[in-house]
Design a protein around this motif. Structure first.
Motif, short mmCIF file in Angstrom:
data_model
loop_
_atom_site.label_atom_id
_atom_site.label_comp_id
_atom_site.label_asym_id
_atom_site.label_seq_id
_atom_site.Cartn_x
_atom_site.Cartn_y
_atom_site.Cartn_z
N THR A 50 27.38 33.85 40.66
CA THR A 50 28.56 33.86 41.84
C THR A 50 28.80 35.80 41.86
O THR A 50 29.18 36.73 41.85
CB THR A 50 29.99 33.62 41.27
N LYS A 53 25.85 37.79 42.85
CA LYS A 53 26.09 37.96 44.49
C LYS A 53 26.84 38.69 44.93
O LYS A 53 26.45 39.87 45.17
CB LYS A 53 26.76 36.42 45.34
N ALA A 54 28.08 39.41 43.95
CA ALA A 54 29.15 40.37 43.87
C ALA A 54 28.83 41.67 43.77
O ALA A 54 28.94 42.87 44.01
CB ALA A 54 30.06 40.02 43.99
N SER A 58 24.67 46.73 44.88
CA SER A 58 26.38 47.29 44.64
C SER A 58 25.98 48.44 44.02
O SER A 58 26.90 49.63 43.82
CB SER A 58 27.17 46.78 44.42
N ILE A 66 34.21 44.67 39.08
CA ILE A 66 33.46 42.65 39.43
C ILE A 66 34.49 41.94 39.31
O ILE A 66 34.24 40.90 40.18
CB ILE A 66 31.96 42.78 38.08
N ARG A 69 35.91 41.12 42.44
CA ARG A 69 35.46 40.81 43.65
C ARG A 69 35.42 39.12 43.40
O ARG A 69 34.91 38.27 44.19
CB ARG A 69 33.97 41.41 43.78
N VAL A 70 35.05 38.82 42.31
CA VAL A 70 34.87 37.60 42.19
C VAL A 70 36.39 36.37 41.94
O VAL A 70 36.01 34.86 41.57
CB VAL A 70 33.85 36.83 40.99
#
Length: 113
Positions: A50, A53-54, A58, A66, A69-70
């Protein structure tokens, strides 16, 4: 698209490919290799996937960003980010951390034995 392949290969195979790429003038595909499926899954847990992916595509981002975002607390994200950093999967910059790829391709064969 900047894609990295994550695979399961022996150290001998990885070093052999590295030596061939060193001699070649063509750029080889970026690759992150693990010695066993067990090691791959130990390092790349669901929560760490995860995070990747975030972070994908970027550029450098802070630890707090981070975590935002998660949707996790900074302390637990810190632990996971440093595990990814120590495994050589992400990079550290003065501006934060980065995963310098837009996509991930996972390639390994699971067989009996």
């Amino acid at each position: 698209m900047n894609t990295v392949t994550i695979d399961v290969r022996t150290l001998t195979d990885s070093l052999s490919d590295f030596a061939q790429a060193w001699k070649s003038e063509e750029a080889s595909e970026p690759r992150i290799s693990f010695d066993s499926p067990e090691l791959l899954w130990k390092i790349l847990t669901a929560k760490r996937w995860t995070i990747l992916k975030a972070m994908a595509g970027s550029g450098p981002i802070s630890l707090r960003e981070i975590a935002r975002r998660v949707e996790r607390d900074v302390k637990s994200v810190h632990t996971d980010v440093h595990a990814l950093l120590n495994a050589g999967i992400i990079e550290r910059h003065t501006e934060g951390f980065s995963f310098p790829y837009d996509a991930v391709h996972v390639d390994f064969l699971l067989k009996a034995g």
